[in-house]
Design a protein around this motif. Structure first.
Motif, PDB file in Angstrom:
ATOM      1  N   GLY A  79      -8.291   0.761  10.035  1.00  0.00           N
ATOM      2  CA  GLY A  79      -8.259   1.240   8.460  1.00  0.00           C
ATOM      3  C   GLY A  79      -8.787   0.108   7.672  1.00  0.00           C
ATOM      4  O   GLY A  79      -8.997  -0.828   8.052  1.00  0.00           O
ATOM      5  N   GLU A  80      -8.978   0.532   6.369  1.00  0.00           N
ATOM      6  CA  GLU A  80      -9.286  -0.524   5.595  1.00  0.00           C
ATOM      7  C   GLU A  80      -8.479  -1.461   5.425  1.00  0.00           C
ATOM      8  O   GLU A  80      -7.212  -1.206   5.573  1.00  0.00           O
ATOM      9  CB  GLU A  80      -9.616   0.252   4.157  1.00  0.00           C
ATOM     10  CG  GLU A  80     -10.761   1.238   4.052  1.00  0.00           C
ATOM     11  CD  GLU A  80     -11.009   2.099   2.910  1.00  0.00           C
ATOM     12  OE1 GLU A  80     -10.341   1.406   1.841  1.00  0.00           O
ATOM     13  OE2 GLU A  80     -11.719   2.986   2.947  1.00  0.00           O
ATOM     14  N   PRO A  81      -8.976  -2.831   4.992  1.00  0.00           N
ATOM     15  CA  PRO A  81      -7.953  -3.809   4.965  1.00  0.00           C
ATOM     16  C   PRO A  81      -6.934  -3.537   3.829  1.00  0.00           C
ATOM     17  O   PRO A  81      -5.754  -3.952   4.180  1.00  0.00           O
ATOM     18  CB  PRO A  81      -8.808  -5.108   4.724  1.00  0.00           C
ATOM     19  CG  PRO A  81     -10.142  -4.597   4.436  1.00  0.00           C
ATOM     20  CD  PRO A  81     -10.282  -3.286   5.106  1.00  0.00           C
ATOM     21  N   LEU A  82      -7.267  -3.383   2.600  1.00  0.00           N
ATOM     22  CA  LEU A  82      -6.300  -3.063   1.725  1.00  0.00           C
ATOM     23  C   LEU A  82      -5.246  -2.219   2.051  1.00  0.00           C
ATOM     24  O   LEU A  82      -4.058  -2.094   1.666  1.00  0.00           O
ATOM     25  CB  LEU A  82      -6.843  -3.205   0.155  1.00  0.00           C
ATOM     26  CG  LEU A  82      -7.724  -4.128  -0.408  1.00  0.00           C
ATOM     27  CD1 LEU A  82      -8.347  -3.546  -1.588  1.00  0.00           C
ATOM     28  CD2 LEU A  82      -6.840  -5.359  -0.471  1.00  0.00           C
ATOM     29  N   GLN A  83      -5.581  -1.107   2.725  1.00  0.00           N
ATOM     30  CA  GLN A  83      -4.602  -0.188   3.049  1.00  0.00           C
ATOM     31  C   GLN A  83      -3.637  -0.749   3.983  1.00  0.00           C
ATOM     32  O   GLN A  83      -2.275  -0.181   4.079  1.00  0.00           O
ATOM     33  CB  GLN A  83      -5.222   1.191   3.438  1.00  0.00           C
ATOM     34  CG  GLN A  83      -5.905   1.874   2.331  1.00  0.00           C
ATOM     35  CD  GLN A  83      -5.072   2.077   0.993  1.00  0.00           C
ATOM     36  OE1 GLN A  83      -3.877   2.600   1.350  1.00  0.00           O
ATOM     37  NE2 GLN A  83      -5.469   1.818  -0.026  1.00  0.00           N
ATOM     38  N   ARG A  84      -4.128  -1.814   4.906  1.00  0.00           N
ATOM     39  CA  ARG A  84      -3.328  -2.242   5.830  1.00  0.00           C
ATOM     40  C   ARG A  84      -2.316  -3.178   5.199  1.00  0.00           C
ATOM     41  O   ARG A  84      -1.186  -3.196   5.469  1.00  0.00           O
ATOM     42  CB  ARG A  84      -4.226  -2.927   7.024  1.00  0.00           C
ATOM     43  CG  ARG A  84      -5.068  -1.841   8.055  1.00  0.00           C
ATOM     44  CD  ARG A  84      -5.649  -2.707   8.794  1.00  0.00           C
ATOM     45  NE  ARG A  84      -6.095  -3.826   8.904  1.00  0.00           N
ATOM     46  CZ  ARG A  84      -7.274  -4.425   8.788  1.00  0.00           C
ATOM     47  NH1 ARG A  84      -8.333  -3.491   8.563  1.00  0.00           N
ATOM     48  NH2 ARG A  84      -7.557  -5.416   8.759  1.00  0.00           N
ATOM     49  N   LEU A  85      -2.804  -3.730   4.268  1.00  0.00           N
ATOM     50  CA  LEU A  85      -1.822  -4.860   3.422  1.00  0.00           C
ATOM     51  C   LEU A  85      -0.786  -4.058   2.639  1.00  0.00           C
ATOM     52  O   LEU A  85       0.464  -4.186   2.672  1.00  0.00           O
ATOM     53  CB  LEU A  85      -2.756  -5.514   2.583  1.00  0.00           C
ATOM     54  CG  LEU A  85      -1.874  -6.701   2.019  1.00  0.00           C
ATOM     55  CD1 LEU A  85      -1.405  -7.566   2.917  1.00  0.00           C
ATOM     56  CD2 LEU A  85      -2.859  -7.567   1.017  1.00  0.00           C
ATOM     57  N   ARG A  86      -1.220  -3.074   2.252  1.00  0.00           N
ATOM     58  CA  ARG A  86      -0.414  -1.906   1.516  1.00  0.00           C
ATOM     59  C   ARG A  86       0.594  -1.439   2.571  1.00  0.00           C
ATOM     60  O   ARG A  86       1.966  -1.427   2.175  1.00  0.00           O
ATOM     61  CB  ARG A  86      -1.131  -0.766   0.964  1.00  0.00           C
ATOM     62  CG  ARG A  86      -0.050   0.002   0.101  1.00  0.00           C
ATOM     63  CD  ARG A  86      -0.757   1.285  -0.682  1.00  0.00           C
ATOM     64  NE  ARG A  86       0.097   1.694  -1.568  1.00  0.00           N
ATOM     65  CZ  ARG A  86      -0.374   2.784  -2.538  1.00  0.00           C
ATOM     66  NH1 ARG A  86      -1.542   2.910  -2.602  1.00  0.00           N
ATOM     67  NH2 ARG A  86       0.521   3.132  -3.388  1.00  0.00           N
ATOM     68  N   GLY A  87       0.232  -1.162   3.791  1.00  0.00           N
ATOM     69  CA  GLY A  87       1.286  -0.601   4.732  1.00  0.00           C
ATOM     70  C   GLY A  87       2.281  -1.729   4.953  1.00  0.00           C
ATOM     71  O   GLY A  87       3.662  -1.599   5.461  1.00  0.00           O
ATOM     72  N   LEU A  88       2.074  -3.206   5.000  1.00  0.00           N
ATOM     73  CA  LEU A  88       2.976  -4.089   5.142  1.00  0.00           C
ATOM     74  C   LEU A  88       3.984  -3.732   4.261  1.00  0.00           C
ATOM     75  O   LEU A  88       5.130  -4.099   4.439  1.00  0.00           O
ATOM     76  CB  LEU A  88       2.064  -5.384   5.095  1.00  0.00           C
ATOM     77  CG  LEU A  88       3.226  -6.548   5.172  1.00  0.00           C
ATOM     78  CD1 LEU A  88       3.718  -6.661   6.711  1.00  0.00           C
ATOM     79  CD2 LEU A  88       2.252  -7.910   5.188  1.00  0.00           C
ATOM     80  N   PHE A  89       3.444  -4.110   2.715  1.00  0.00           N
ATOM     81  CA  PHE A  89       4.543  -3.859   1.687  1.00  0.00           C
ATOM     82  C   PHE A  89       5.521  -2.255   1.710  1.00  0.00           C
ATOM     83  O   PHE A  89       6.748  -2.612   1.815  1.00  0.00           O
ATOM     84  CB  PHE A  89       3.853  -3.645   0.336  1.00  0.00           C
ATOM     85  CG  PHE A  89       3.120  -5.031   0.017  1.00  0.00           C
ATOM     86  CD1 PHE A  89       3.486  -6.258   0.570  1.00  0.00           C
ATOM     87  CD2 PHE A  89       2.164  -4.888  -0.880  1.00  0.00           C
ATOM     88  CE1 PHE A  89       2.695  -7.325   0.394  1.00  0.00           C
ATOM     89  CE2 PHE A  89       1.315  -6.067  -1.250  1.00  0.00           C
ATOM     90  CZ  PHE A  89       1.800  -7.087  -0.441  1.00  0.00           C
ATOM     91  N   GLU A  90       4.759  -1.466   2.358  1.00  0.00           N
ATOM     92  CA  GLU A  90       5.555  -0.263   2.395  1.00  0.00           C
ATOM     93  C   GLU A  90       6.826  -0.445   3.456  1.00  0.00           C
ATOM     94  O   GLU A  90       7.823  -0.013   3.474  1.00  0.00           O
ATOM     95  CB  GLU A  90       4.768   0.999   2.552  1.00  0.00           C
ATOM     96  CG  GLU A  90       3.921   1.523   1.435  1.00  0.00           C
ATOM     97  CD  GLU A  90       2.798   2.375   1.599  1.00  0.00           C
ATOM     98  OE1 GLU A  90       2.561   2.815   2.887  1.00  0.00           O
ATOM     99  OE2 GLU A  90       2.312   2.797   0.906  1.00  0.00           O
ATOM    100  N   GLU A  91       6.212  -0.847   4.561  1.00  0.00           N
ATOM    101  CA  GLU A  91       7.282  -1.130   5.780  1.00  0.00           C
ATOM    102  C   GLU A  91       8.414  -1.988   5.486  1.00  0.00           C
ATOM    103  O   GLU A  91       9.475  -1.791   5.926  1.00  0.00           O
ATOM    104  CB  GLU A  91       6.302  -1.641   7.084  1.00  0.00           C
ATOM    105  CG  GLU A  91       5.610  -0.431   7.626  1.00  0.00           C
ATOM    106  CD  GLU A  91       5.682  -0.599   9.184  1.00  0.00           C
ATOM    107  OE1 GLU A  91       6.142  -1.434   9.813  1.00  0.00           O
ATOM    108  OE2 GLU A  91       4.954   0.374   9.687  1.00  0.00           O
TER     109      GLU A  91
END
Length: 197
Positions: free
Chosen positions: A77-89
């Motif tokens: 997936g796109e890097p920013l979406q992965r980073l957002r996933g970290l915040f969401e988790e």
């Protein structure tokens, strides 16, 4: 799992729970052993001191957290979406703890940093290594986002350090205010910090 390793896990689990709930300094070995349901002699069989136990708790927690961070940050997936996933988790994890015990626990590493960084050099050094490793993981994603033209930040190392600091600070606020809603602004703040398009 043998009886001895079972006792060690009981001590580690009790220590982590007590450290998260009350902090490190106020804890005694006898209290940790009582909470673990093991004799005091078991403690000294596995750990030479309370500090060595703290290091073991930190290492065990980091092993699990590093695995979780890698799963999210190294996924497809796109890097920013992965980073957002970290915040969401992170927010979901804090919310789960709050629902379980009534309070936001914060970050074990951040809590220990605030409590112990001027008291025990070994723990301070280990926490530095962990935060540096977190910055490494985030920087890899930020670099990828920059290569794609998704962000405009020039110094990816400093940007990654700022992202980790923001995450840690917002988790601290969530604990202080006992509200996981304090983590909601993380994503928009991150986008602004990285100069995202």
């Amino acid at each position: 799992m043998g009886r001895t390793s079972d006792a060690k896990q009981k001590i580690l689990g009790a220590a982590r729970s007590l450290i998260e709930g009350r902090g490190y300094s106020a804890l005694g070995v006898a209290e940790i052993c009582k909470a673990a349901g093991v004799p005091k002699g078991s403690f000294y069989y596995f750990f030479e001191s309370k500090e060595s136990l703290a290091l073991a708790v930190v290492d065990e927690h980091w092993t699990a957290q590093r695995r979780d961070w890698a799963r999210v940050l190294e996924a497809d997936g796109e890097p920013l979406q992965r980073l957002r996933g970290l915040f969401e988790e992170t927010q979901a994890g804090q919310r789960a703890v709050q629902e379980g015990c009534g309070t936001v626990s914060g970050c074990l590493f951040g809590n220990l940093t605030l409590e112990l960084s001027n008291q025990t050099e070994a723990v301070r050094r280990r926490l530095q290594e962990i935060f540096d490793a977190q910055v490494d993981m985030v920087e890899t994603v930020v670099k990828e986002a920059r290569e794609r033209g998704d962000v405009t930040v020039v110094d990816t190392r400093e940007a990654a350090r700022a992202v980790v600091a923001q995450l840690e600070g917002q988790v601290m606020f969530a604990k202080l205010y006992n509200s996981t809603e304090r983590l909601t602004p993380l994503w928009n703040n991150c986008l602004a910090l990285l100069g995202a398009h």
